[in-house]
Design an enzyme around this catalytic site. Structure first.
Site, mmCIF file in Angstrom:
data_model
loop_
_atom_site.group_PDB
_atom_site.id
_atom_site.type_symbol
_atom_site.label_atom_id
_atom_site.label_comp_id
_atom_site.label_asym_id
_atom_site.label_seq_id
_atom_site.Cartn_x
_atom_site.Cartn_y
_atom_site.Cartn_z
ATOM 1 N N HIS A 37 -3.447 -26.409 12.547
ATOM 2 C CA HIS A 37 -2.699 -27.521 13.036
ATOM 3 C C HIS A 37 -2.661 -28.599 13.800
ATOM 4 O O HIS A 37 -2.151 -29.717 13.348
ATOM 5 C CB HIS A 37 -1.621 -26.851 13.844
ATOM 6 C CG HIS A 37 -1.356 -24.993 13.551
ATOM 7 N ND1 HIS A 37 -1.057 -24.768 11.865
ATOM 8 C CD2 HIS A 37 -0.481 -23.878 13.067
ATOM 9 C CE1 HIS A 37 -0.909 -23.394 11.032
ATOM 10 N NE2 HIS A 37 -0.810 -23.266 12.953
ATOM 11 N N LYS B 123 6.475 -28.325 7.461
ATOM 12 C CA LYS B 123 7.724 -28.717 8.545
ATOM 13 C C LYS B 123 8.102 -30.481 8.767
ATOM 14 O O LYS B 123 7.354 -30.868 8.450
ATOM 15 C CB LYS B 123 7.189 -28.676 10.118
ATOM 16 C CG LYS B 123 6.647 -27.736 10.815
ATOM 17 C CD LYS B 123 6.560 -26.796 12.319
ATOM 18 C CE LYS B 123 6.068 -25.830 12.397
ATOM 19 N NZ LYS B 123 6.624 -25.096 12.885
ATOM 20 N N ARG C 204 0.926 -1.133 -0.212
ATOM 21 C CA ARG C 204 0.099 0.002 -0.173
ATOM 22 C C ARG C 204 0.880 1.510 -0.166
ATOM 23 O O ARG C 204 0.215 2.244 -0.442
ATOM 24 C CB ARG C 204 -0.951 -0.135 1.462
ATOM 25 C CG ARG C 204 -1.912 -0.579 0.950
ATOM 26 C CD ARG C 204 -3.072 -1.107 1.907
ATOM 27 N NE ARG C 204 -4.273 -1.725 1.966
ATOM 28 C CZ ARG C 204 -5.260 -1.326 2.518
ATOM 29 N NH1 ARG C 204 -5.376 0.425 2.952
ATOM 30 N NH2 ARG C 204 -6.018 -1.402 2.241
HETATM 31 C C1 BG6 Z 1 0.683 -19.526 13.891
HETATM 32 C C2 BG6 Z 1 -0.451 -18.606 14.771
HETATM 33 O O1 BG6 Z 1 -0.616 -20.140 13.027
HETATM 34 O O2 BG6 Z 1 1.454 -20.199 14.604
HETATM 35 C C3 BG6 Z 1 0.705 -18.315 16.068
HETATM 36 O O3 BG6 Z 1 -0.840 -17.967 14.349
HETATM 37 C C4 BG6 Z 1 1.475 -19.527 15.957
HETATM 38 O O4 BG6 Z 1 -0.092 -16.987 16.931
HETATM 39 C C5 BG6 Z 1 2.070 -19.508 15.475
HETATM 40 O O5 BG6 Z 1 2.341 -18.806 16.978
HETATM 41 C C6 BG6 Z 1 2.996 -21.225 15.750
HETATM 42 O O6 BG6 Z 1 3.698 -21.639 14.620
HETATM 43 P P1 BG6 Z 1 5.034 -22.140 14.875
HETATM 44 O O7 BG6 Z 1 5.747 -22.889 13.358
HETATM 45 O O8 BG6 Z 1 6.087 -21.264 15.702
HETATM 46 O O9 BG6 Z 1 5.227 -23.476 15.737
#
Ligand code: BG6
Length: 543
Positions: free
Chosen positions: A279, A221, A73
């Site tokens: 996740h 991962k 932006r």
């Molecule tokens: C993200 C979340 O999807 O995943 C975050 O929005 C979180 O809140 C993060 O901290 C954690 O990811 P990682 O890879 O650090 O475990």
């Protein structure tokens, strides 16, 4: 444990894509393409996308004709000023150990900036012009493009509509169409089941499923991908992977960080939308799914959807018993005092948003009948650690250990897949304590030990950051590590009733846990009711 030395050749299996968009026999080097980033001046672009592009460039995985068009932006920004910002971002990134200036020059020459509001159709004229300029030397069939929506979910809809109406992403039924046009959507995908379904309906009215890449970065991962390899490339685990041998499974995604500067987003999301819907549901699905017939994108995703559909539904009657929510209060992290959630910036002083949740899941199929899956995730916990722990049954009859060692004191075998940190796998088992003196006693002494595999010891520091893998996959048309529309909806179907129940029944009072602890006492009660206990996982710091 005998492990290959770093750099030693290891046999690999090429990932073969199914019906979605890969020319059979194609190598895994990116197709020539342009990545158009919406939200180019945002945090994700700086912290994840550019470091990932840099790594891909350093490993020569990008095509010589690769280019980036960053759309932001800031009208004042120029190609040069934007490049300088991204160069600074690489310097600050944890994922890039050392910036090689030659690699950076290569990437910088291919990085361009266009100012404009991506929700406004007039910006697309500029975008088209810039793309023509950038791609004019490429043959027409090599003008592949992907559009990365690193923007807040509130603007997903207008952007996908403009991408379609401007002609930048035409619908292609045939995945082998060249040049290809793909859209990458960041999470959260929807705010509820209804909004996720609406968004899917809109996206699929404009594009074919194979053009849409929904990111769940956990799938990028290495250790998450290894869950499938461990289960299905070894024959010793699969016969044990069921209710006859497994007593329960614990899935943990614990973070030390609080909500940081994301109070506004987090107040709307909370831990269940932020971590469980995506996740944790992915970790559950990979742990519990049936073996797919092949490793094609659709075969894997079909099995994940099946297992998600077998999760027992949560109802207003069962939710109070099966779920715990809580917020972090003030406490200490790494010896430093930290504030509680309700004192964080942009958080309401009477907020009802949970920063921690724990739950007991059941999967109603033959394999998993009667095996509880305990899931927990929270911010400001004692350690940053994500893992899947599979606990096997205790032996049915024990002759060892004598009176001093009650049956209950023996640790059942546990297989732990460490997602992060200290990525690896361990299996614990009981052994005889050595020593003649022990042999003289009436009873054999028994103690638990670990057999441990560590990625870094075995392979050196080779784990590719999640975004590097995912970006490369978009460029080669490999969709296995992205969530399909039905998968997203199946995950929302599980989670939605819990969110609705909590919205209608505020916690009074909201349970709390001190920052730096392992969560509220209510979560301990949730698991002890099933005669189990939360593990104290190993993390990356022990102070
Ligand atoms: C993200 C979340 O999807 O995943 C975050 O929005 C979180 O809140 C993060 O901290 C954690 O990811 P990682 O890879 O650090 O475990």
């Amino acid at each position: 444990m005998n492990t290959p030395a770093a750099g030693q050749a290891v046999r690999t299996t090429p990932r073969v894509s199914g019906q979605y968009g890969v020319v059979p026999g194609a190598t895994e080097r990116a197709d020539p393409c342009t990545m158009v980033i919406f939200g180019a001046t945002g945090d994700l672009t700086r912290r994840k996308l550019f470091p990932a592009l840099y790594q891909l460039a350093a490993e020569h995985l990008l095509a010589p004709h690769f280019a980036v068009l960053a759309v932001g932006r800031e009208p004042e920004e120029t190609d040069d000023s934007y490049r300088a910002k991204m160069r600074a971002a690489l310097g600050e990134s944890d994922e890039v150990k050392r910036v090689d200036e030659e690699v950076w020059r290569w990437l910088a020459q291919r990085t361009h900036y266009a100012g404009g509001d991506a929700t406004d159709i007039s910006a697309y004229h500029t975008i088209c012009e810039r793309l023509d300029e950038i791609e004019h030397e490429r043959p027409k069939e090599e003008r592949n493009r992907f559009f990365y929506l690193a923007v807040p979910p509130s603007v997903f809809e207008p952007i996908v509509q403009r991408l379609s109406s401007s002609g930048l992403v035409p619908r292609h039924e045939d995945p082998n169409t060249r040049p290809w046009a793909r859209v990458v959507v960041e999470k959260p995908f929807g705010h509820s089941l209804e909004t996720a379904c609406d968004l899917n309906a809109l996206v699929l009215s404009l594009f074919a499923e194979h053009q849409v890449y929904r990111i769940d970065h956990y799938l990028g991962k290495e250790t998450v991908q290894n869950v499938l390899v461990l289960r299905f490339a070894n024959s010793i685990f699969e016969p044990l992977w069921n209710r006859s041998h497994i007593s329960h499974v614990q899935i943990t995604a614990a973070e030390e960080v609080g909500v940081e500067a994301r109070g506004k987003y987090y107040e709307e999301a909370g831990v269940v939308r932020d971590m469980f819907q995506n996740h944790l549901m992915q970790l559950l699905a990979l742990t519990a799914m049936e073996p797919p017939p092949s490793m094609t994108a659709d075969a894997v995703r079909d099995e994940k959807v099946k297992v998600l559909k077998s999760v027992r539904w949560f109802t207003p009657e069962t939710i109070p018993d099966l779920w715990v929510r809580a917020q972090y209060g003030p406490g200490e992290i790494k010896g430093k005092a930290v504030r509680g959630y309700r004192e964080e910036p942009n958080v309401a002083p009477d907020s009802q948003t949970p920063t921690y949740a724990a739950a007991r899941f059941h999967i109603d199929n033959w394999r998993w009948q009667g095996v509880p899956f305990f899931l927990r995730s929270g911010k400001r916990l004692a350690k940053r650690v994500s893992e899947i722990a599979v606990q096997f049954h205790s032996p049915p009859h024990l002759m060892f250990g004598g009176e001093a060692k009650e049956h209950d004191e023996l640790q059942p075998n546990t297989l732990v897949m460490r997602v992060q940190p200290n990525e690896g796998v361990s299996l614990n088992f009981e052994v005889k304590v050595p020593g003649a003196a022990v042999a003289m006693t009436q009873h054999v002494e028994v103690a638990p030990v670990d057999m441990d595999f560590s990625y870094s010891e075995a392979f050196g520091e080779t784990a590719a950051p999640a975004y590097e893998t995912l970006l490369l996959d978009v460029m080669i048309g490999e969709a296995t590590l992205f969530t399909r529309s039905d998968e997203v909806e199946a995950a929302w179907k599980i989670i939605d009733p819990v969110l609705n129940y909590w919205a209608a029944n505020p916690a009074n009072p909201m349970p709390t846990y001190p920052a730096g602890s392992w969560g509220p006492k209510e979560a301990d009660e949730l698991i002890t009711r099933c005669d189990a206990q939360w593990r104290a996982p190993e993390g990356d710091h022990a102070d």
